[in-house]
Design a protein around this motif. Structure first.
Motif, PDB file in Angstrom:
ATOM      1  N   GLN A  92      38.620  42.170  42.975  1.00 53.12           N
ATOM      2  CA  GLN A  92      39.790  41.888  42.137  1.00 53.12           C
ATOM      3  C   GLN A  92      40.436  43.181  41.657  1.00 53.12           C
ATOM      4  O   GLN A  92      41.658  43.335  41.673  1.00 53.12           O
ATOM      5  N   MET A  93      39.605  44.127  41.219  1.00 55.74           N
ATOM      6  CA  MET A  93      40.119  45.414  40.752  1.00 55.74           C
ATOM      7  C   MET A  93      40.865  46.149  41.856  1.00 55.74           C
ATOM      8  O   MET A  93      41.937  46.714  41.632  1.00 55.74           O
ATOM      9  N   ASP A  94      40.299  46.143  43.057  1.00 52.39           N
ATOM     10  CA  ASP A  94      40.939  46.832  44.174  1.00 52.39           C
ATOM     11  C   ASP A  94      42.279  46.191  44.532  1.00 52.39           C
ATOM     12  O   ASP A  94      43.250  46.892  44.855  1.00 52.39           O
ATOM     13  N   ALA A  95      42.340  44.860  44.462  1.00 52.84           N
ATOM     14  CA  ALA A  95      43.595  44.163  44.757  1.00 52.84           C
ATOM     15  C   ALA A  95      44.647  44.483  43.703  1.00 52.84           C
ATOM     16  O   ALA A  95      45.828  44.674  44.021  1.00 52.84           O
ATOM     17  N   LEU A  96      44.237  44.565  42.437  1.00 57.97           N
ATOM     18  CA  LEU A  96      45.176  44.912  41.372  1.00 57.97           C
ATOM     19  C   LEU A  96      45.683  46.341  41.559  1.00 57.97           C
ATOM     20  O   LEU A  96      46.883  46.620  41.399  1.00 57.97           O
ATOM     21  N   ALA A  97      44.781  47.253  41.885  1.00 60.75           N
ATOM     22  CA  ALA A  97      45.175  48.649  42.099  1.00 60.75           C
ATOM     23  C   ALA A  97      46.173  48.759  43.245  1.00 60.75           C
ATOM     24  O   ALA A  97      47.139  49.534  43.177  1.00 60.75           O
ATOM     25  N   LYS A  98      45.955  47.989  44.296  1.00 66.75           N
ATOM     26  CA  LYS A  98      46.859  48.011  45.446  1.00 66.75           C
ATOM     27  C   LYS A  98      48.265  47.558  45.058  1.00 66.75           C
ATOM     28  O   LYS A  98      49.262  48.028  45.612  1.00 66.75           O
ATOM     29  N   GLU A  99      48.328  46.642  44.079  1.00 71.93           N
ATOM     30  CA  GLU A  99      49.621  46.130  43.621  1.00 71.93           C
ATOM     31  C   GLU A  99      50.201  46.950  42.474  1.00 71.93           C
ATOM     32  O   GLU A  99      51.252  46.610  41.935  1.00 71.93           O
ATOM     33  N   GLY A 100      49.481  48.014  42.089  1.00 69.29           N
ATOM     34  CA  GLY A 100      49.964  48.852  41.003  1.00 69.29           C
ATOM     35  C   GLY A 100      49.823  48.224  39.629  1.00 69.29           C
ATOM     36  O   GLY A 100      50.536  48.595  38.693  1.00 69.29           O
ATOM     37  N   ILE A 101      48.891  47.294  39.492  1.00 72.37           N
ATOM     38  CA  ILE A 101      48.660  46.611  38.211  1.00 72.37           C
ATOM     39  C   ILE A 101      47.555  47.343  37.446  1.00 72.37           C
ATOM     40  O   ILE A 101      46.432  47.469  37.953  1.00 72.37           O
ATOM     41  N   PRO A 102      47.815  47.839  36.234  1.00 71.80           N
ATOM     42  CA  PRO A 102      46.756  48.497  35.467  1.00 71.80           C
ATOM     43  C   PRO A 102      45.711  47.497  34.986  1.00 71.80           C
ATOM     44  O   PRO A 102      46.027  46.337  34.691  1.00 71.80           O
ATOM     45  N   TYR A 103      44.461  47.958  34.927  1.00 67.33           N
ATOM     46  CA  TYR A 103      43.379  47.090  34.448  1.00 67.33           C
ATOM     47  C   TYR A 103      42.327  47.955  33.771  1.00 67.33           C
ATOM     48  O   TYR A 103      42.268  49.176  33.957  1.00 67.33           O
ATOM     49  N   GLU A 104      41.508  47.302  32.974  1.00 71.81           N
ATOM     50  CA  GLU A 104      40.345  47.959  32.375  1.00 71.81           C
ATOM     51  C   GLU A 104      39.258  46.926  32.178  1.00 71.81           C
ATOM     52  O   GLU A 104      39.489  45.720  32.358  1.00 71.81           O
ATOM     53  N   ALA A 105      38.066  47.389  31.825  1.00 68.08           N
ATOM     54  CA  ALA A 105      36.933  46.485  31.652  1.00 68.08           C
ATOM     55  C   ALA A 105      36.372  46.584  30.245  1.00 68.08           C
ATOM     56  O   ALA A 105      36.288  47.676  29.674  1.00 68.08           O
ATOM     57  N   CYS A 106      35.989  45.444  29.705  1.00 66.94           N
ATOM     58  CA  CYS A 106      35.311  45.364  28.412  1.00 66.94           C
ATOM     59  C   CYS A 106      33.901  44.859  28.678  1.00 66.94           C
ATOM     60  O   CYS A 106      33.722  43.714  29.089  1.00 66.94           O
ATOM     61  N   PRO A 107      32.879  45.701  28.506  1.00 72.19           N
ATOM     62  CA  PRO A 107      31.523  45.285  28.850  1.00 72.19           C
ATOM     63  C   PRO A 107      31.021  44.129  28.004  1.00 72.19           C
ATOM     64  O   PRO A 107      31.513  43.872  26.900  1.00 72.19           O
ATOM     65  N   GLY A 108      30.023  43.440  28.544  1.00 67.31           N
ATOM     66  CA  GLY A 108      29.418  42.317  27.829  1.00 67.31           C
ATOM     67  C   GLY A 108      27.907  42.405  27.839  1.00 67.31           C
ATOM     68  O   GLY A 108      27.326  43.272  28.496  1.00 67.31           O
ATOM     69  N   VAL A 109      27.259  41.508  27.135  1.00 65.89           N
ATOM     70  CA  VAL A 109      25.801  41.426  27.103  1.00 65.89           C
ATOM     71  C   VAL A 109      25.348  40.634  28.325  1.00 65.89           C
ATOM     72  O   VAL A 109      25.738  39.479  28.495  1.00 65.89           O
ATOM     73  N   SER A 110      24.543  41.234  29.183  1.00 65.35           N
ATOM     74  CA  SER A 110      24.089  40.542  30.384  1.00 65.35           C
ATOM     75  C   SER A 110      23.048  39.473  30.063  1.00 65.35           C
ATOM     76  O   SER A 110      22.303  39.574  29.082  1.00 65.35           O
ATOM     77  N   SER A 111      22.986  38.479  30.934  1.00 63.07           N
ATOM     78  CA  SER A 111      21.993  37.419  30.744  1.00 63.07           C
ATOM     79  C   SER A 111      20.573  37.944  30.871  1.00 63.07           C
ATOM     80  O   SER A 111      19.638  37.339  30.335  1.00 63.07           O
ATOM     81  N   PHE A 112      20.376  39.078  31.575  1.00 66.44           N
ATOM     82  CA  PHE A 112      18.993  39.593  31.631  1.00 66.44           C
ATOM     83  C   PHE A 112      18.559  40.106  30.264  1.00 66.44           C
ATOM     84  O   PHE A 112      17.373  40.079  29.931  1.00 66.44           O
ATOM     85  N   CYS A 113      19.514  40.545  29.448  1.00 65.62           N
ATOM     86  CA  CYS A 113      19.197  40.910  28.068  1.00 65.62           C
ATOM     87  C   CYS A 113      18.921  39.653  27.246  1.00 65.62           C
ATOM     88  O   CYS A 113      18.007  39.626  26.415  1.00 65.62           O
ATOM     89  N   GLY A 114      19.708  38.613  27.479  1.00 68.28           N
ATOM     90  CA  GLY A 114      19.478  37.348  26.788  1.00 68.28           C
ATOM     91  C   GLY A 114      18.119  36.770  27.127  1.00 68.28           C
ATOM     92  O   GLY A 114      17.442  36.189  26.264  1.00 68.28           O
TER      93      GLY A 114
END
Length: 257
Positions: A92-114
């Motif tokens: 998804q990120m690569d497709a957005l970059a190809k279209e010139g759409i800016p993106y960023e990520a907000c990390p989360g708590v993984s289920s392995f931590c849960g």
């Protein structure tokens, strides 16, 4: 702007503060409906458009993300746990970059931590294991041959196994073939941190039988390793006989039994 947000392991209050703020500000939310707790969406604006990606293809998801971003909307792509693990976000990120759409990520708590929380476990215990292997069985998505369950099991480190609950007889066989003893502690954690969470402790030899008895066929993590048996050495960090950059050693340190 498109923001990929980690929803956390399931409980609605285990999303990050930043992630919840982004949900409140979103004009469009595309969420992984097969795994994300829908209660997380209750903070959204009344005007927010919501899409369940469980019913969508990659192309359909991208169309929503790209069109939303191009019209100046705040777009959130809400993934379970932390998107960096089995989240299918890179494409998804690569497709957005190809279209010139800016993106960023907000990390989360993984289920392995849960899962560790549900088990009251520490995956890296002194004298037992200082490594955690996060992996999965090969299914419709293949796994490189050099990353086989059998190969990782030879290290006898703590293993947290995703996306493999439907293949437990094969998983059990691979863990044993790789070197785990039959009585190595193991656990099946179903829907960690959700209201209907279930923790089933067993051994590597009884993984498949335990899941069958409990009726668990999906949405569970498998944990295997001696960190689950309760025996370990005392941490040197807080041992009075061990010097650190903040205090000098004194006598009196001893091992935990």
């Amino acid at each position: 702007m498109v923001v990929f947000v980690g929803a956390g392991p399931g409980a609605e209050d285990l999303i990050t503060v930043r992630g919840q703020r982004l949900l409140k500000e979103a004009d469009i939310i595309v969420y992984a409906g097969s795994l994300v707790n829908p209660a997380l969406l209750e903070v959204r604006k009344d005007s927010c458009d919501v899409y369940n990606s469980a019913c969508m293809t990659l192309e359909e998801v991208l169309e929503v993300l790209i069109q939303g971003a191009r019209t100046g909307k705040n777009v959130v792509r809400l993934h379970t746990g932390d998107p960096c693990l089995y989240g299918a976000v890179k494409e998804q990120m690569d497709a957005l970059a190809k279209e010139g759409i800016p993106y960023e990520a907000c990390p989360g708590v993984s289920s392995f931590c849960g899962a560790a929380s549900a088990l009251g476990a520490e995956y890296t215990l002194p004298g037992v294991s200082q490594s955690v292997v996060i992996t999965r069985m090969a299914g419709r998505t293949p796994v490189p041959e050099q990353e086989s369950i059998r190969g990782f099991a030879a290290h006898k480190a703590t293993m947290v196994i995703f996306l493999s609950t439907g293949m437990l007889p094969q998983l059990q066989e691979e863990l044993l073939a790789g070197g785990y003893e039959k009585d190595t502690p193991a656990a099946i954690v179903y829907k960690a941190t959700w209201p209907d969470e279930k923790v089933c402790r067993c051994t590597v030899e009884t993984l498949a039988r335990t899941a069958e008895r409990e009726g668990i066929t999906r949405t569970a993590l498998i944990v295997a390793g001696n960190v689950l048996d309760g025996r370990y050495e005392r941490s040197e960090l807080y041992n009075p006989a061990f010097s650190t950059g903040f205090r000098k050693a004194t006598d009196g340190g001893r091992d935990h039994e």
